[in-house]
Design a protein around this motif. Structure first.
Motif, PDB file in Angstrom:
ATOM      1  N   VAL A 109      85.549  67.497  45.388  1.00 18.05           N
ATOM      2  CA  VAL A 109      84.649  68.519  45.935  1.00 18.05           C
ATOM      3  C   VAL A 109      83.239  67.953  45.865  1.00 18.05           C
ATOM      4  N   SER A 110      82.472  68.070  46.953  1.00 21.21           N
ATOM      5  CA  SER A 110      81.079  67.612  46.904  1.00 21.21           C
ATOM      6  C   SER A 110      80.167  68.686  47.483  1.00 21.21           C
ATOM      7  N   GLU A 120      72.190  76.375  41.198  1.00 26.37           N
ATOM      8  CA  GLU A 120      73.237  75.704  41.976  1.00 26.37           C
ATOM      9  C   GLU A 120      73.556  74.338  41.375  1.00 26.37           C
ATOM     10  N   LEU A 121      72.504  73.628  40.957  1.00 22.07           N
ATOM     11  CA  LEU A 121      72.740  72.319  40.328  1.00 22.07           C
ATOM     12  C   LEU A 121      73.482  72.505  39.007  1.00 22.07           C
ATOM     13  N   VAL A 131      77.473  65.886  43.329  1.00 22.14           N
ATOM     14  CA  VAL A 131      76.299  66.421  44.025  1.00 22.14           C
ATOM     15  C   VAL A 131      75.778  65.334  44.970  1.00 22.14           C
ATOM     16  N   ASN A 132      75.671  65.658  46.244  1.00 23.15           N
ATOM     17  CA  ASN A 132      75.049  64.731  47.184  1.00 23.15           C
ATOM     18  C   ASN A 132      73.547  64.930  47.084  1.00 23.15           C
ATOM     19  N   LEU A 133      72.863  63.996  46.444  1.00 19.91           N
ATOM     20  CA  LEU A 133      71.418  64.142  46.193  1.00 19.91           C
ATOM     21  C   LEU A 133      70.661  64.018  47.498  1.00 19.91           C
ATOM     22  N   ARG A 151      76.118  66.380  29.395  1.00 21.42           N
ATOM     23  CA  ARG A 151      77.193  66.057  30.338  1.00 21.42           C
ATOM     24  C   ARG A 151      76.590  65.347  31.543  1.00 21.42           C
ATOM     25  N   ARG A 152      77.112  64.194  31.889  1.00 24.79           N
ATOM     26  CA  ARG A 152      76.545  63.434  33.008  1.00 24.79           C
ATOM     27  C   ARG A 152      77.048  63.992  34.335  1.00 24.79           C
ATOM     28  N   ALA A 153      76.119  64.347  35.212  1.00 25.84           N
ATOM     29  CA  ALA A 153      76.507  64.845  36.541  1.00 25.84           C
ATOM     30  C   ALA A 153      76.998  63.681  37.394  1.00 25.84           C
ATOM     31  N   ARG A 154      77.958  63.972  38.243  1.00 27.27           N
ATOM     32  CA  ARG A 154      78.434  62.968  39.202  1.00 27.27           C
ATOM     33  C   ARG A 154      77.589  63.110  40.468  1.00 27.27           C
ATOM     34  N   VAL A 155      77.040  62.002  40.933  1.00 23.51           N
ATOM     35  CA  VAL A 155      76.133  62.089  42.076  1.00 23.51           C
ATOM     36  C   VAL A 155      76.432  61.027  43.136  1.00 23.51           C
TER      37      VAL A 155
END
Ligand SMILES: Cc1ncc(COP(=O)(O)O)c(C=O)c1O
Length: 411
Positions: A109-110, A120-121, A131-133, A151-155
């Motif tokens: 999911v992105s 939202e973030l 998250v698509n930066l 916790r490291r966000a996936r980007v």
């Protein structure tokens, strides 16, 4: 014999029983009885499945197909689509909640879109989705949240390329854009990203929407792959996801023809070879909304009154612009044209005429069909608007004038 209806082709709802449009084995009249009211939207599981199968056959099997739920966020439909595709793309926390209620694994999911709010973030970080930066500022905000939460966000970095998806209904890449990070700035952004508590997963290169030309899509896909390979040299980790956008369009208006999938699949197969050598861990994602769902849905309303004004026939219905802004021509059209429309319980009709289908709103913009060749209709007859599975209800101003909202059915 009257002239054939001059409107865009629609692939799925072509069968009739007793001159009444069929959705699967049910006539529209039966469906209207089941829904219990008009107007309503109806989406067909069979048509959705057929569309995904056509795509799977045409595209290389290694390509991951994502559904961009912006096109139609009805939760039941999204759940159904989630069983057919490889991932979901969302554009708000509201859409994220719909996606998270499906069984799609969270790594598939992105979340794209400029101006993501802190909540939202936070929701994306907590859910573990990518998250698509869309900007360096967004990266910094998300990094602060990651540091605070441990916790490291996936980007992924959404790149605003230096090319456009030519001939698109909507261009969302190339030139100055509110979307993504200008390609030339991405190397310095990636250098900064390496120092932040974020997990880099790849790139998102989305350059446009509603394109009916295979050659334009082929060119944009090729350029997106080349850009992904070039930018990967600056990345802090291997590229695991390369989202090369979507933009596959559907015909809405007279003279438009369906997109040819075969050449797109063939050229993509060629382009994937060098990609898999350069970025062996990258899975290629194509992100589609309207192409997956647009032709699988109808909007159905009922004629309240047949009115003749100075020789012109108006079919005044209980549906209109407030439910289906796009079909009224007020959702991004420059010159208004008709969607495919039929009298759904008299598809061929014993008699035909030129008529306009309008809604109950006190504005001339409330027009669903302008002087179309239709079966002669009376009060009580049903009107169906094809190509209504995408950007229908959720893209319409339902509160405008205080009429009731339409029903919505997945069958
Ligand atoms: C990033 C992104 N992905 C996907 C889509 C869906 O486009 P379409 O429904 O035309 O496939 C959009 C639409 O604007 C978008 O902005």
């Amino acid at each position: 014999m009257s002239a054939p209806p001059r409107h865009a082709p629609h692939p799925y709802f072509i069968d009739t029983r007793a001159d009444c449009l069929l959705i699967g084995t049910q006539t529209i009249t039966e469906i209207a009885h089941e829904v219990g009211r008009t107007p309503f939207y109806v989406y067909s599981r069979a048509a959705l499945g057929a569309r995904v199968s056509e795509l799977r056959q045409a595209l290389p099997s290694s390509v991951h197909l994502h559904y961009a739920i912006t096109a139609n966020p009805m939760p039941e439909l999204v759940r159904h689509m989630s069983g057919l595709v490889d991932g979901l793309d969302v554009a708000s926390a509201g859409e994220l909640r719909v996606a998270l209620a499906t069984d799609v694994p969270r790594e598939h999911v992105s979340f794209a879109g400029p101006g993501k709010r802190d909540e939202e973030l936070q929701a994306a970080l907590a859910a573990g989705i990518a998250v698509n930066l869309e900007s360096e500022q967004e990266m910094e905000r998300l990094a602060r949240m990651s540091a605070a939460s441990g916790r490291r966000a996936r980007v992924a970095v959404r790149v605003n390329p230096d090319f456009q998806l030519k001939s698109s209904g909507m261009k969302m890449g190339g030139g100055a854009q509110q979307f993504g990070v200008d390609a030339e700035r991405v190397p310095q952004m990636l250098a900064r990203l390496a120092d932040l508590p974020l997990d880099f997963v790849g790139f998102h290169i989305y350059s446009g929407s509603q394109n009916l030309r295979a050659d334009a899509i082929i060119e944009a896909q090729h350029k997106s792959i080349e850009l992904g390979i070039a930018l990967a040299r600056h990345a802090p980790a291997p590229v695991r996801t390369l989202n090369i956008g979507g933009g596959f369009g559907i015909p809405y208006f007279p003279g438009e023809t369906p997109l040819e999938l075969a050449p797109i699949g063939a050229r993509l197969r060629e382009h994937l070879e060098p990609l898999s050598r350069a970025l062996p861990q990258a899975r290629v994602v194509i992100e589609l909304g309207r192409y997956l769902v647009g032709e699988a849905g109808l909007y159905v309303c009922r004629v309240i009154e047949r009115k003749i004004s100075r020789g012109r026939v108006f079919l005044i219905t209980d549906g209109g612009l407030h439910h289906h802004l796009a079909a009224s021509g007020n959702f991004g059209q420059v010159l208004r044209k008709n969607y495919p429309v039929v009298v759904a319980n008299k598809v061929r009709g014993a008699e035909r005429e030129i008529a306009s289908v309008v809604g109950p709103l006190c504005t001339p913009l409330d027009l669903l069909a302008d002087q179309m060749d239709l079966a002669k209709a009376q009060a009580g007859d049903l009107i169906a608007v094809f190509q209504s599975g995408a950007y229908g209800l959720s893209a319409s101003p339902t509160a405008f004038l205080g009429h009731p909202p339409p029903g919505e059915r997945l069958i």
